[in-house]
Design a protein around this motif. Structure first.
Motif, short mmCIF file in Angstrom:
data_model
loop_
_atom_site.label_atom_id
_atom_site.label_comp_id
_atom_site.label_asym_id
_atom_site.label_seq_id
_atom_site.Cartn_x
_atom_site.Cartn_y
_atom_site.Cartn_z
N LYS A 17 0.71 -1.50 -0.06
CA LYS A 17 0.06 0.46 0.19
C LYS A 17 0.85 1.24 -0.35
N VAL A 21 0.83 4.41 -2.97
CA VAL A 21 1.17 5.66 -2.08
C VAL A 21 2.36 7.01 -2.87
N ASP A 24 2.26 7.58 -6.47
CA ASP A 24 1.12 8.77 -6.94
C ASP A 24 1.29 9.90 -6.30
N ALA A 27 -1.34 11.59 -4.74
CA ALA A 27 -1.88 11.29 -3.29
C ALA A 27 -1.99 13.04 -2.27
N ASP A 28 -3.56 12.82 -1.89
CA ASP A 28 -3.54 13.51 -0.55
C ASP A 28 -3.06 13.28 0.75
N THR A 31 -4.41 10.47 1.99
CA THR A 31 -4.45 9.16 2.14
C THR A 31 -2.88 8.40 2.56
N GLU A 34 -2.85 8.02 6.41
CA GLU A 34 -3.75 6.15 5.92
C GLU A 34 -2.04 5.31 6.38
N ALA A 35 -1.81 5.33 5.06
CA ALA A 35 -0.76 4.43 4.46
C ALA A 35 0.79 4.44 5.41
#
Length: 199
Positions: A17, A21, A24, A27-28, A31, A34-35
């Motif tokens: 995960k 991220v 990306d 990615a905000d 996110t 969370e990762a």
């Protein structure tokens, strides 16, 4: 020794995960957070084969010093699951350790979802990049902490009960909670009432 299949699989999933991220660029922050939290939880949750159970007692949150039978076990699990607290190392929580001013402010900051901070840190003893830096800046911006009055905050100082009470009071007030004092409250009923600092 080797790790249990379940804890190793959780780490692999968290790493996958995190890698996703990282690839990306759009990615905000939510996110990314969370990762990060998933990876932190997986690392803390690593269990060695044959070590995760001792006479039917399990470890909590991947910490070797928190057992499922401890009176604070559920609280530790909740704090870790919600991202409010991390361990003092990859596999220790230090449940009987002292709490610092920086730790308490960081917990409140995480409870608020780690909002962005706009101002520079007003305290000279808060190291740039330290885990509590943004939390302390946020708390100062919102009038939750005021420091010692000499330009210092003392992030690594042990927090006293009156300091904790003052910070929680200001935090509640900042959130618009009712902080009025009940009519039956009499501070003078405490034997050490006159020892309480003016703030």
């Amino acid at each position: 020794g080797s790790y249990t299949d379940a804890s190793w699989k959780a780490l692999q999933d968290a790493l996958a995960k995190a890698e996703e991220v990282l690839q990306d660029k759009d990615a905000d922050q939510v996110t990314v957070n969370e990762a990060y939290n998933l990876l932190q939880k997986a690392v803390n949750g690593l269990q060695q084969e044959g070590f995760e159970k001792v006479e039917g007692i399990t470890n909590v949150g991947g910490f070797i010093d928190v057992k499922s039978t401890d009176w604070f076990a559920k609280a530790v699990q909740y704090a870790v699951d919600e991202g409010l607290m991390n361990g003092t190392s990859s596999n220790t929580f230090t449940p009987n350790g002292d709490t610092t001013r920086g730790m308490i402010v960081t917990i409140l900051y995480r409870m608020e979802g780690k909002p962005a901070v706009l101002e520079a840190c007003p305290f000279t003893d808060v190291k740039a990049g330290a885990y509590y830096e943004r939390a302390i800046v946020w708390a100062a911006e919102n009038g939750i902490v005021k420091g010692y009055g000499n330009g210092c905050f003392g992030p690594d100082d042990q927090i006293t009960r009156e300091q904790m009470a003052a910070i929680l009071y200001r935090y509640a007030k900042n959130r618009g909670l009712d902080v009025s004092v009940g009519e039956n409250t009499n501070i003078l009923s405490y034997d050490d009432a006159l020892d309480i600092s003016e703030y």
